[in-house]
Design a protein around this motif. Structure first.
Motif, short mmCIF file in Angstrom:
data_model
loop_
_atom_site.label_atom_id
_atom_site.label_comp_id
_atom_site.label_asym_id
_atom_site.label_seq_id
_atom_site.Cartn_x
_atom_site.Cartn_y
_atom_site.Cartn_z
N HIS A 1 0.83 -1.22 0.00
CA HIS A 1 0.00 0.00 0.00
C HIS A 1 0.86 1.26 0.00
CE1 HIS A 1 -2.23 -3.27 1.64
NE2 HIS A 1 -3.35 -2.60 1.71
N THR A 2 1.99 1.22 0.72
CA THR A 2 2.84 2.40 0.84
C THR A 2 3.58 2.69 -0.47
OG1 THR A 2 4.67 1.05 1.64
CG2 THR A 2 3.20 2.01 3.30
N MET A 3 3.61 1.75 -1.36
CA MET A 3 4.31 1.88 -2.63
C MET A 3 3.51 2.75 -3.62
SD MET A 3 6.45 1.18 -4.90
CE MET A 3 6.12 1.68 -6.57
N ILE A 4 2.19 2.67 -3.56
CA ILE A 4 1.35 3.33 -4.56
C ILE A 4 1.60 4.84 -4.65
CG2 ILE A 4 -1.04 3.83 -5.24
CD1 ILE A 4 -1.73 0.99 -4.18
N PRO A 5 1.66 5.57 -3.51
CA PRO A 5 1.88 7.02 -3.61
C PRO A 5 3.25 7.39 -4.18
CG PRO A 5 1.03 6.43 -1.44
CD PRO A 5 1.37 5.15 -2.14
N GLN A 6 4.19 6.45 -4.19
CA GLN A 6 5.53 6.73 -4.70
C GLN A 6 5.65 6.57 -6.21
OE1 GLN A 6 8.33 4.37 -2.39
NE2 GLN A 6 7.06 4.67 -0.58
N LEU A 7 4.60 6.07 -6.85
CA LEU A 7 4.66 5.89 -8.31
C LEU A 7 4.59 7.24 -9.00
CD1 LEU A 7 2.16 2.91 -8.74
CD2 LEU A 7 4.66 2.82 -8.86
N PRO A 8 5.32 7.41 -10.12
CA PRO A 8 5.20 8.65 -10.89
C PRO A 8 3.84 8.68 -11.59
CG PRO A 8 6.91 7.19 -11.81
CD PRO A 8 6.32 6.49 -10.65
N PRO A 9 2.93 9.56 -11.17
CA PRO A 9 1.54 9.46 -11.62
C PRO A 9 1.33 9.58 -13.12
CG PRO A 9 1.84 11.38 -10.20
CD PRO A 9 3.13 10.65 -10.21
N ALA A 10 2.09 10.42 -13.78
CA ALA A 10 1.83 10.63 -15.21
C ALA A 10 2.11 9.38 -16.03
CB ALA A 10 2.67 11.79 -15.72
N ASP A 11 2.87 8.46 -15.47
CA ASP A 11 3.35 7.34 -16.27
C ASP A 11 2.97 5.98 -15.70
OD1 ASP A 11 4.67 7.11 -18.70
OD2 ASP A 11 6.51 6.44 -17.76
N SER A 12 2.11 5.95 -14.68
CA SER A 12 1.77 4.70 -13.99
C SER A 12 0.30 4.35 -14.18
CB SER A 12 2.04 4.84 -12.49
OG SER A 12 3.40 5.12 -12.26
N ALA A 13 0.00 3.09 -13.92
CA ALA A 13 -1.39 2.63 -13.91
C ALA A 13 -1.57 1.69 -12.72
CB ALA A 13 -1.74 1.90 -15.19
N VAL A 14 -2.75 1.76 -12.11
CA VAL A 14 -3.11 0.83 -11.03
C VAL A 14 -4.49 0.28 -11.35
CG1 VAL A 14 -3.50 0.52 -8.55
CG2 VAL A 14 -1.77 2.16 -9.33
N LEU A 15 -4.60 -1.04 -11.37
CA LEU A 15 -5.88 -1.71 -11.65
C LEU A 15 -6.30 -2.51 -10.44
CD1 LEU A 15 -5.10 -3.21 -15.20
CD2 LEU A 15 -5.87 -0.91 -14.63
N LEU A 16 -7.53 -2.26 -9.97
CA LEU A 16 -8.08 -3.05 -8.87
C LEU A 16 -9.11 -4.02 -9.46
CD1 LEU A 16 -8.61 -0.36 -6.05
CD2 LEU A 16 -6.58 -1.72 -6.58
N LEU A 17 -8.79 -5.30 -9.37
CA LEU A 17 -9.66 -6.32 -9.94
C LEU A 17 -10.51 -6.96 -8.85
CD1 LEU A 17 -7.16 -8.06 -12.42
CD2 LEU A 17 -8.65 -6.09 -12.81
N SER A 18 -11.32 -7.92 -9.25
CA SER A 18 -12.19 -8.66 -8.34
C SER A 18 -11.44 -9.09 -7.08
CB SER A 18 -12.73 -9.90 -9.07
OG SER A 18 -13.49 -10.69 -8.19
N GLY A 19 -12.00 -8.75 -5.93
CA GLY A 19 -11.43 -9.23 -4.67
C GLY A 19 -10.23 -8.47 -4.17
N SER A 20 -9.84 -7.38 -4.86
CA SER A 20 -8.69 -6.63 -4.38
C SER A 20 -9.04 -5.96 -3.04
CB SER A 20 -8.22 -5.61 -5.42
OG SER A 20 -9.28 -4.81 -5.87
N ASP A 21 -8.02 -5.59 -2.32
CA ASP A 21 -8.15 -5.08 -0.96
C ASP A 21 -8.72 -3.65 -0.97
OD1 ASP A 21 -7.82 -4.28 1.66
OD2 ASP A 21 -5.80 -5.11 1.84
N VAL A 22 -9.80 -3.43 -0.24
CA VAL A 22 -10.42 -2.11 -0.16
C VAL A 22 -9.43 -1.09 0.43
CG1 VAL A 22 -12.35 -0.78 0.82
CG2 VAL A 22 -12.72 -3.09 -0.01
N ALA A 23 -8.45 -1.56 1.21
CA ALA A 23 -7.45 -0.66 1.79
C ALA A 23 -6.57 0.00 0.72
CB ALA A 23 -6.56 -1.45 2.77
N LEU A 24 -6.60 -0.51 -0.50
CA LEU A 24 -5.81 0.07 -1.59
C LEU A 24 -6.50 1.28 -2.24
CD1 LEU A 24 -4.95 -3.30 -3.35
CD2 LEU A 24 -3.31 -1.84 -2.16
#
Length: 182
Positions: free
Chosen positions: A106-129
């Motif tokens: 979870h702590t990794m997500i804010p460190q991604l360079p936003p303009a060039d990243s993607a995050v996909l939450l699929l079935s059953g992924s953690d609501v904490a994300l």
């Protein structure tokens, strides 16, 4: 194109979070991503018993890109899929993605360079994300969730959609990634 000039291109990843019913959704997503897709695709799925080698083999059967188990201390390469075991997290440093020991992704997500990243939450992924993912999306990242159809546990994708994210089938998500970067 050969050697790049100027600033190095940030090799930001596509982070995919499946959960219950997730391997099937990830398989459909990977089956639609073309060979030569220009980013590393990182799949983070918590497995009881840690049979990550089986998951790698399962993904290899459908993906057009090489599928590897992420190892701490190694760098991620564009055009490869990496399955993240529970004790390895990615990090981005000086425009390159590599892996290090760690359990809290979870702590990794804010460190991604936003303009060039993607995050996909699929079935059953953690609501904490959802919070970190939605915030990254607000900063310009491509943030999407799996749509209801074929989704066993839509809690996280629905929460993400409530924050303005797009939803789609795994094939539609793959198409959006391809449209943006391929």
């Amino acid at each position: 194109s050969g050697v790049a000039t100027g600033a190095p291109r940030v090799q930001a990843p596509v982070l995919v979070f499946p959960g219950i019913g997730g391997p099937e959704a990830v398989g459909k997503l990977l089956a639609e991503l073309p060979d030569g897709f220009p980013k590393p695709v990182l799949v983070h799925l918590r497995l009881d018993g840690g049979r990550y080698d089986n998951l790698v083999r399962q993904m290899e059967r459908v993906a057009h890109m090489p599928v590897l188990l992420a190892e701490a201390g190694k760098a991620a390469e564009a055009g490869h899929v990496y399955v993240l075991p529970g004790d390895v997290v990615p990090f981005v440093d000086a425009g390159a993605v590599s892996f290090r020991p760690g359990a809290v992704i979870h702590t990794m997500i804010p460190q991604l360079p936003p303009a060039d990243s993607a995050v996909l939450l699929l079935s059953g992924s953690d609501v904490a994300l959802v919070d970190a993912t939605a915030a990254l999306g607000n900063d310009g990242a491509l943030v999407m969730g799996q749509s209801q159809e074929g989704c066993y546990d839509p809690a996280a994708p629905k929460a993400l959609a409530a924050r303005g994210a797009e939803l789609g089938t795994p094939a539609q998500l793959a198409q959006r990634l391809t449209d943006r970067w391929f």
